[in-house]
Design an enzyme around this catalytic site. Sequence first.
Site, PDB file in Angstrom:
ATOM      1  N   ASN A  88       0.825  -1.212   0.000  1.00  0.00           N
ATOM      2  CA  ASN A  88       0.000   0.000   0.000  1.00  0.00           C
ATOM      3  C   ASN A  88       0.859   1.263   0.000  1.00  0.00           C
ATOM      4  O   ASN A  88       1.960   1.280   0.563  1.00  0.00           O
ATOM      5  CB  ASN A  88      -0.989   0.002   1.173  1.00  0.00           C
ATOM      6  CG  ASN A  88      -0.426  -0.625   2.430  1.00  0.00           C
ATOM      7  OD1 ASN A  88       0.379  -1.539   2.354  1.00  0.00           O
ATOM      8  ND2 ASN A  88      -0.824  -0.133   3.564  1.00  0.00           N
ATOM      9  N   LEU A 224      -9.561  10.132 -15.243  1.00  0.00           N
ATOM     10  CA  LEU A 224     -10.855   9.476 -14.977  1.00  0.00           C
ATOM     11  C   LEU A 224     -11.621  10.248 -13.898  1.00  0.00           C
ATOM     12  O   LEU A 224     -12.812  10.546 -14.050  1.00  0.00           O
ATOM     13  CB  LEU A 224     -10.630   8.022 -14.533  1.00  0.00           C
ATOM     14  CG  LEU A 224     -10.147   7.062 -15.617  1.00  0.00           C
ATOM     15  CD1 LEU A 224      -9.703   5.735 -15.009  1.00  0.00           C
ATOM     16  CD2 LEU A 224     -11.245   6.816 -16.649  1.00  0.00           C
ATOM     17  N   CYS A 273      -7.867   4.945  -4.432  1.00  0.00           N
ATOM     18  CA  CYS A 273      -6.818   5.486  -5.294  1.00  0.00           C
ATOM     19  C   CYS A 273      -7.060   6.868  -5.885  1.00  0.00           C
ATOM     20  O   CYS A 273      -6.127   7.682  -5.910  1.00  0.00           O
ATOM     21  CB  CYS A 273      -6.521   4.492  -6.409  1.00  0.00           C
ATOM     22  SG  CYS A 273      -5.806   2.990  -5.719  1.00  0.00           S
ATOM     23  N   LYS A 276      -6.125   9.699  -3.419  1.00  0.00           N
ATOM     24  CA  LYS A 276      -4.696   9.724  -3.050  1.00  0.00           C
ATOM     25  C   LYS A 276      -3.801   9.971  -4.263  1.00  0.00           C
ATOM     26  O   LYS A 276      -2.800  10.684  -4.168  1.00  0.00           O
ATOM     27  CB  LYS A 276      -4.316   8.435  -2.320  1.00  0.00           C
ATOM     28  CG  LYS A 276      -3.764   7.323  -3.186  1.00  0.00           C
ATOM     29  CD  LYS A 276      -3.187   6.200  -2.359  1.00  0.00           C
ATOM     30  CE  LYS A 276      -3.103   4.906  -3.123  1.00  0.00           C
ATOM     31  NZ  LYS A 276      -2.310   4.893  -4.324  1.00  0.00           N
TER      32      LYS A 276
HETATM   33  P1  NAD Z   1      -3.962  -3.148   0.094  1.00  0.00           P
HETATM   34  O1  NAD Z   1      -3.846  -2.288   1.287  1.00  0.00           O
HETATM   35  O2  NAD Z   1      -5.219  -3.900  -0.164  1.00  0.00           O
HETATM   36  O3  NAD Z   1      -2.776  -4.241   0.096  1.00  0.00           O
HETATM   37  C1  NAD Z   1      -1.453  -3.952   0.393  1.00  0.00           C
HETATM   38  C2  NAD Z   1      -0.876  -5.108   1.196  1.00  0.00           C
HETATM   39  O4  NAD Z   1       0.532  -4.894   1.363  1.00  0.00           O
HETATM   40  C3  NAD Z   1      -1.459  -5.233   2.614  1.00  0.00           C
HETATM   41  O5  NAD Z   1      -2.049  -6.507   2.779  1.00  0.00           O
HETATM   42  C4  NAD Z   1      -0.248  -5.042   3.527  1.00  0.00           C
HETATM   43  O6  NAD Z   1      -0.280  -5.834   4.696  1.00  0.00           O
HETATM   44  C5  NAD Z   1       0.894  -5.446   2.618  1.00  0.00           C
HETATM   45  N1  NAD Z   1       2.204  -4.947   3.044  1.00  0.00           N
HETATM   46  C6  NAD Z   1       2.547  -3.698   3.444  1.00  0.00           C
HETATM   47  N2  NAD Z   1       3.861  -3.644   3.754  1.00  0.00           N
HETATM   48  C7  NAD Z   1       4.351  -4.882   3.555  1.00  0.00           C
HETATM   49  C8  NAD Z   1       5.646  -5.466   3.688  1.00  0.00           C
HETATM   50  N3  NAD Z   1       6.710  -4.754   4.109  1.00  0.00           N
HETATM   51  N4  NAD Z   1       5.806  -6.771   3.402  1.00  0.00           N
HETATM   52  C9  NAD Z   1       4.740  -7.519   2.989  1.00  0.00           C
HETATM   53  N5  NAD Z   1       3.504  -7.022   2.831  1.00  0.00           N
HETATM   54  C10 NAD Z   1       3.308  -5.725   3.103  1.00  0.00           C
HETATM   55  O7  NAD Z   1      -3.620  -2.213  -1.147  1.00  0.00           O
HETATM   56  P2  NAD Z   1      -4.104  -2.392  -2.669  1.00  0.00           P
HETATM   57  O8  NAD Z   1      -5.465  -1.821  -2.831  1.00  0.00           O
HETATM   58  O9  NAD Z   1      -3.833  -3.796  -3.115  1.00  0.00           O
HETATM   59  O10 NAD Z   1      -3.111  -1.387  -3.402  1.00  0.00           O
HETATM   60  C11 NAD Z   1      -1.729  -1.686  -3.526  1.00  0.00           C
HETATM   61  C12 NAD Z   1      -1.120  -0.699  -4.503  1.00  0.00           C
HETATM   62  O11 NAD Z   1      -1.731  -0.860  -5.791  1.00  0.00           O
HETATM   63  C13 NAD Z   1      -1.328   0.772  -4.130  1.00  0.00           C
HETATM   64  O12 NAD Z   1      -0.178   1.489  -4.508  1.00  0.00           O
HETATM   65  C14 NAD Z   1      -2.498   1.197  -4.986  1.00  0.00           C
HETATM   66  O13 NAD Z   1      -2.445   2.570  -5.279  1.00  0.00           O
HETATM   67  C15 NAD Z   1      -2.291   0.387  -6.245  1.00  0.00           C
HETATM   68  N6  NAD Z   1      -3.520   0.085  -7.006  1.00  0.00           N
HETATM   69  C16 NAD Z   1      -4.666  -0.300  -6.355  1.00  0.00           C
HETATM   70  C17 NAD Z   1      -5.807  -0.627  -7.104  1.00  0.00           C
HETATM   71  C18 NAD Z   1      -7.078  -1.061  -6.442  1.00  0.00           C
HETATM   72  O14 NAD Z   1      -8.068  -1.246  -7.142  1.00  0.00           O
HETATM   73  N7  NAD Z   1      -7.142  -1.232  -5.127  1.00  0.00           N
HETATM   74  C19 NAD Z   1      -5.754  -0.610  -8.504  1.00  0.00           C
HETATM   75  C20 NAD Z   1      -4.567  -0.233  -9.132  1.00  0.00           C
HETATM   76  C21 NAD Z   1      -3.457   0.110  -8.365  1.00  0.00           C
HETATM   77  C1  UGA Z   2      -9.989   3.174 -10.525  1.00  0.00           C
HETATM   78  C2  UGA Z   2      -9.638   3.111 -12.018  1.00  0.00           C
HETATM   79  O1  UGA Z   2     -10.842   2.964 -12.773  1.00  0.00           O
HETATM   80  C3  UGA Z   2      -8.706   1.940 -12.288  1.00  0.00           C
HETATM   81  O2  UGA Z   2      -8.300   1.950 -13.659  1.00  0.00           O
HETATM   82  C4  UGA Z   2      -7.479   2.056 -11.394  1.00  0.00           C
HETATM   83  O3  UGA Z   2      -6.612   0.949 -11.576  1.00  0.00           O
HETATM   84  C5  UGA Z   2      -7.913   2.111  -9.950  1.00  0.00           C
HETATM   85  O4  UGA Z   2      -8.805   3.240  -9.766  1.00  0.00           O
HETATM   86  C6  UGA Z   2      -6.784   2.312  -8.987  1.00  0.00           C
HETATM   87  O5  UGA Z   2      -5.740   2.831  -9.333  1.00  0.00           O
HETATM   88  O6  UGA Z   2      -7.055   1.961  -7.835  1.00  0.00           O
HETATM   89  P1  UGA Z   2     -11.698   1.927  -8.926  1.00  0.00           P
HETATM   90  O7  UGA Z   2     -11.383   3.045  -7.991  1.00  0.00           O
HETATM   91  O8  UGA Z   2     -11.608   0.539  -8.418  1.00  0.00           O
HETATM   92  O9  UGA Z   2     -10.728   2.010 -10.208  1.00  0.00           O
HETATM   93  O10 UGA Z   2     -13.182   2.107  -9.502  1.00  0.00           O
HETATM   94  P2  UGA Z   2     -13.838   3.069 -10.620  1.00  0.00           P
HETATM   95  O11 UGA Z   2     -14.760   2.265 -11.426  1.00  0.00           O
HETATM   96  O12 UGA Z   2     -12.826   3.859 -11.334  1.00  0.00           O
HETATM   97  O13 UGA Z   2     -14.717   4.050  -9.738  1.00  0.00           O
HETATM   98  C7  UGA Z   2     -14.105   5.007  -8.872  1.00  0.00           C
HETATM   99  C8  UGA Z   2     -15.175   5.858  -8.221  1.00  0.00           C
HETATM  100  O14 UGA Z   2     -15.746   6.750  -9.184  1.00  0.00           O
HETATM  101  C9  UGA Z   2     -16.338   5.059  -7.634  1.00  0.00           C
HETATM  102  O15 UGA Z   2     -16.714   5.622  -6.400  1.00  0.00           O
HETATM  103  C10 UGA Z   2     -17.434   5.217  -8.666  1.00  0.00           C
HETATM  104  O16 UGA Z   2     -18.706   5.089  -8.120  1.00  0.00           O
HETATM  105  C11 UGA Z   2     -17.150   6.640  -9.143  1.00  0.00           C
HETATM  106  N1  UGA Z   2     -17.689   6.911 -10.499  1.00  0.00           N
HETATM  107  C12 UGA Z   2     -17.192   6.258 -11.569  1.00  0.00           C
HETATM  108  C13 UGA Z   2     -18.685   7.862 -10.656  1.00  0.00           C
HETATM  109  O17 UGA Z   2     -19.136   8.490  -9.673  1.00  0.00           O
HETATM  110  N2  UGA Z   2     -19.160   8.125 -11.915  1.00  0.00           N
HETATM  111  C14 UGA Z   2     -18.682   7.473 -13.004  1.00  0.00           C
HETATM  112  O18 UGA Z   2     -19.174   7.759 -14.119  1.00  0.00           O
HETATM  113  C15 UGA Z   2     -17.673   6.521 -12.828  1.00  0.00           C
END
Ligand code: NAD
Ligand code: UGA
Length: 458
Positions: A88, A224, A273, A276
């Site tokens: 994270n 987005l 995301c 942040k």
């Molecule tokens: P998350 O919090 O669900 O998972 C992160 C995991 O990393 C946790 O389980 C935590 O315990 C673990 N962790 C932290 N420090 C550690 C260490 N030193 N060793 C081993 N494990 C460790 O986070 P996430 O939603 O999976 O997001 C991870 C990254 O991916 C972020 O940078 C986020 O911005 C990016 N990202 C997230 C999404 C999404 O849809 N959630 C989509 C695209 C990109």
């Molecule tokens: C978003 C991006 O779509 C992913 O491509 C990216 O990998 C991810 O962030 C990330 O970096 O974590 P996510 O946040 O999972 O994915 O979901 P989205 O479908 O993008 O929706 C984000 C938020 O926008 C939600 O709260 C959704 O309800 C809202 N939204 C989306 C609207 O209010 N209106 C829209 O038309 C679309």
Amino acid sequence: MKRNILCIGAGYVGGPTMAMIARQCPDRRVTVVDINEARIRSWNSDTLPIYEPGLDEVVKACRNRNLFFSTDIARGIAEADIIFVSVNTPTKTFGQGAGLAADLQYWEKTARLILQHATSDKIVVEKSTLPVRTAAAMSRILHSGETTVHFEVLSNPEFLAEGTAIADLTNPDRILVGGADTPAGQAAVAELVALYAAWVPRERILTTSVWSSELSKLAANAMLAQRVSSINALSALCEATEASVSEVARAIGMDARIGPKFLRAGVGFGGSCFHKDILNLVYLCESYGLTEVADYWRQVVLINDYQQSRFVAGMVRAMFNTVAEKRIALLGFAFKADTGDTRESPAIRIARLLVDEHARVVVSDPRALDNARADLADLGERVLFEPDPYAAAAGADAVAFLTDWQEYRQLDFARLLKNMRHPAFLFDGRNFLDPAALFRLGFNVHAVGCKPLSHLDM
Ligand code: NAD
Ligand code: UGA
């Protein structure tokens, strides 16, 4: 050569992405490690730690065959050839850049762990979303010891969206791989490209410099989110002018240059995301002295906050300027449908603002009630939690839909209305219900960016 894959971080990204790689590349051994023992136990159980449609099937097909979940990070690092880092990267809450910059402490600890336990050359892949030029810092840490081991750092940001992760991973719009313009860098890029080429058409796999790849991830999320804030800003104007935001969105979205996606007005974007990553982009711009550019992107977040306060202000206004002691059912707490994730969900802020107005808030959600309880724990008895939407709405003056769950479309609205206090209000925070039908049933209907449908003299 069969190259071992490790992923550090078993979260929303690490779990599903590695499960997909394991399914598509049965000859690879894929291990996912985490410091969180409960999470790993859960990945190894029948109840996975995250809800994601289709994920159970993929995990069950590969787990303990070529997909392993473990807490033995040292062993995982020692045995791996390719290490994805998917820890994270939340917004910093302290010190320099607090409230804006990415907190890179988990990232740095991971780099040091890799350095400590690596005994052979590794490709280290940034899967987490990171500020531009983090790969350089990572590389410096990895090469800071006395080791002769070579680490090649690549950027391979993840674009999956929650709720559709498995579909997104199966059929991605693109895969992005950024690497150094050196023979070792390009060899590592070729290796990662070959991994994805097992199921992704080659023309959808882009290779760039590391910096372009890192920035593209922040830029994609910012663009987005900007669309959501743009349509939400217009929704305020629609309410003032009696235009309908859905009609406006349809009309502008049919312009092929604009396109129809991400134009749904509502209570604003949530999720771990968007918020942040935009703040991170703002911080980066400020660090480079680009004040005007920083202000431009900051506005996307400000409009999002405004949309949530505006939604609550509209509720209070509609309900005769007071919600004190009124029961209000919030239906949906997840930041979007098909996920149990509530990180940065608009529902959190809306619930708190209503409690500030002394409303008796009842939260319901088909998947996210445990997370909702944790998010609002400090409010104690001032918020109730009720899995059954009909029970949540019983005795309520208002229901507000904050997540567009499919099952909410199928509710028996006449039954919902029957047990509510009258006049009964329905606030559609996602513009996904049929306002005219609900009005005919007897609700006073308020949807974002639309003229209210009221049985009361206004
Ligand atoms: P998350 O919090 O669900 O998972 C992160 C995991 O990393 C946790 O389980 C935590 O315990 C673990 N962790 C932290 N420090 C550690 C260490 N030193 N060793 C081993 N494990 C460790 O986070 P996430 O939603 O999976 O997001 C991870 C990254 O991916 C972020 O940078 C986020 O911005 C990016 N990202 C997230 C999404 C999404 O849809 N959630 C989509 C695209 C990109
Ligand atoms: C978003 C991006 O779509 C992913 O491509 C990216 O990998 C991810 O962030 C990330 O970096 O974590 P996510 O946040 O999972 O994915 O979901 P989205 O479908 O993008 O929706 C984000 C938020 O926008 C939600 O709260 C959704 O309800 C809202 N939204 C989306 C609207 O209010 N209106 C829209 O038309 C679309």
